[in-house]
Design a protein around this motif. Sequence first.
Motif, PDB file in Angstrom:
ATOM      1  N   ASN A  76      14.992 -16.273   1.593  1.00 44.29           N
ATOM      2  CA  ASN A  76      14.297 -16.732   2.794  1.00 44.29           C
ATOM      3  C   ASN A  76      13.741 -15.502   3.503  1.00 44.29           C
ATOM      4  OD1 ASN A  76      13.821 -17.383   5.594  1.00 44.29           O
ATOM      5  ND2 ASN A  76      14.907 -19.297   5.263  1.00 44.29           N
ATOM      6  N   PRO A  77      12.425 -15.302   3.547  1.00 44.59           N
ATOM      7  CA  PRO A  77      11.876 -14.024   4.039  1.00 44.59           C
ATOM      8  C   PRO A  77      12.166 -13.751   5.503  1.00 44.59           C
ATOM      9  CG  PRO A  77      10.124 -15.616   3.652  1.00 44.59           C
ATOM     10  CD  PRO A  77      11.365 -16.210   3.085  1.00 44.59           C
ATOM     11  N   TRP A  78      12.020 -14.781   6.357  1.00 42.34           N
ATOM     12  CA  TRP A  78      12.235 -14.508   7.779  1.00 42.34           C
ATOM     13  C   TRP A  78      13.715 -14.288   8.082  1.00 42.34           C
ATOM     14  CZ3 TRP A  78      15.537 -17.617  10.387  1.00 42.34           C
ATOM     15  CH2 TRP A  78      15.727 -18.931   9.932  1.00 42.34           C
ATOM     16  N   LEU A  79      14.587 -14.982   7.366  1.00 43.60           N
ATOM     17  CA  LEU A  79      16.020 -14.808   7.587  1.00 43.60           C
ATOM     18  C   LEU A  79      16.472 -13.420   7.119  1.00 43.60           C
ATOM     19  CD1 LEU A  79      18.719 -15.982   8.473  1.00 43.60           C
ATOM     20  CD2 LEU A  79      18.993 -16.935   6.159  1.00 43.60           C
ATOM     21  N   MET A  80      15.989 -13.002   5.954  1.00 39.20           N
ATOM     22  CA  MET A  80      16.350 -11.683   5.438  1.00 39.20           C
ATOM     23  C   MET A  80      15.855 -10.586   6.375  1.00 39.20           C
ATOM     24  SD  MET A  80      17.861  -9.951   3.068  1.00 39.20           S
ATOM     25  CE  MET A  80      18.093 -11.138   1.726  1.00 39.20           C
ATOM     26  N   ALA A  81      14.612 -10.736   6.850  1.00 40.57           N
ATOM     27  CA  ALA A  81      14.053  -9.732   7.761  1.00 40.57           C
ATOM     28  C   ALA A  81      14.836  -9.682   9.068  1.00 40.57           C
ATOM     29  CB  ALA A  81      12.585 -10.036   8.031  1.00 40.57           C
ATOM     30  N   ALA A  82      15.175 -10.842   9.596  1.00 42.87           N
ATOM     31  CA  ALA A  82      15.905 -10.893  10.864  1.00 42.87           C
ATOM     32  C   ALA A  82      17.301 -10.302  10.726  1.00 42.87           C
ATOM     33  CB  ALA A  82      15.992 -12.336  11.357  1.00 42.87           C
ATOM     34  N   MET A  83      17.988 -10.648   9.642  1.00 38.18           N
ATOM     35  CA  MET A  83      19.339 -10.129   9.427  1.00 38.18           C
ATOM     36  C   MET A  83      19.330  -8.609   9.250  1.00 38.18           C
ATOM     37  SD  MET A  83      20.898 -13.022   6.867  1.00 38.18           S
ATOM     38  CE  MET A  83      22.306 -11.988   6.457  1.00 38.18           C
ATOM     39  N   GLY A  84      18.397  -8.101   8.440  1.00 29.39           N
ATOM     40  CA  GLY A  84      18.324  -6.670   8.227  1.00 29.39           C
ATOM     41  C   GLY A  84      17.962  -5.925   9.495  1.00 29.39           C
ATOM     42  N   PHE A  85      16.975  -6.434  10.218  1.00 24.50           N
ATOM     43  CA  PHE A  85      16.493  -5.794  11.441  1.00 24.50           C
ATOM     44  C   PHE A  85      17.601  -5.714  12.488  1.00 24.50           C
ATOM     45  CE2 PHE A  85      14.359  -5.712  15.561  1.00 24.50           C
ATOM     46  CZ  PHE A  85      13.409  -4.718  15.377  1.00 24.50           C
ATOM     47  N   MET A  86      18.276  -6.830  12.734  1.00 21.63           N
ATOM     48  CA  MET A  86      19.334  -6.845  13.736  1.00 21.63           C
ATOM     49  C   MET A  86      20.532  -5.997  13.306  1.00 21.63           C
ATOM     50  SD  MET A  86      18.252  -8.453  16.324  1.00 21.63           S
ATOM     51  CE  MET A  86      19.803  -8.573  17.212  1.00 21.63           C
ATOM     52  N   SER A  87      20.825  -5.979  12.013  1.00 26.21           N
ATOM     53  CA  SER A  87      21.940  -5.162  11.524  1.00 26.21           C
ATOM     54  C   SER A  87      21.662  -3.678  11.737  1.00 26.21           C
ATOM     55  CB  SER A  87      22.189  -5.437  10.035  1.00 26.21           C
ATOM     56  OG  SER A  87      22.612  -6.769   9.835  1.00 26.21           O
ATOM     57  N   GLY A  88      20.409  -3.259  11.534  1.00 26.30           N
ATOM     58  CA  GLY A  88      20.050  -1.865  11.770  1.00 26.30           C
ATOM     59  C   GLY A  88      20.239  -1.475  13.223  1.00 26.30           C
TER      60      GLY A  88
END
Length: 270
Positions: A76-88
């Motif tokens: 899921n592109p938006w979920l992966m981007a959101a999870m990675g971004f917030m984790s950083g």
Amino acid sequence: MVAFFERFDPTIQALYATLFTWGVTALGSALVFFFKTIHKKVFDTMLGFAAGVMIAASFWSLISPGIDLAEEMGFNPWLMAAMGFMSGGLFLFIVDKTLPHMHLGLGPKVKEGPKTSWQRSVLLVLAITLHNIPEGLAVGVAFGAVAAGIESSSLMGAIALAIGIGLQNFPEGAAVSIPLRREGMSRSKAFLYGQASGIVEPIAGVLGALLVLSMRSILPFALCFAAGAMIYVVVEELIPEAQSNNNSDYATMGVMVGFTIMMILDVALG
């Protein structure tokens, strides 16, 4: 330049690229041999420029390729981007609260993190080192993305990211060494402290490249993680400090110029 990098595997590419960014930090620190002070307007413009470069790099070099790769891999592109971004961002938040340091634009009594008896010079170096962790990681992950064959990633794009990070490292090196010189430290010692803040970039760059090469499935997450960490630095530190001396117009123009230069490097060359 591309032909030079093509001769090496991605980890060596990342190492050379981050050695370049460290070298530019050292060049900025070397200004201490010629100047003892930085005018506040110049300093705030430099911080704004660094922020603009990091904002542009976060999207074009990291988030956009991360989303493309997530789609290619069936995530899921938006979920992966959101999870990675917030984790950083969360990672940098935790480091910020657990490692004592001092922000560049604040007074000598304003310290963050746990209480410590460490000298101001050490705290200043640690502050810039916090910046350089996500920057080195971003460069390493970018070269790893090229090796992974992402359509939106290219070797020239990874090189452009390294150039952009290097450009904004120049003022950061000066922003450490010159204040230390102004406080009475010798020129050579102030230079050594200033360039030392960039040592972490080759380490983070190689680790980033090795990580994504050994576990390709985490690459979309890693790209967005690096972007989140960089944006955290921009919003939590660079922009507030650039705006703290009533030089908001200079700082804002610095952001605009830095963003534009990084955008040109990434879009035109990448």
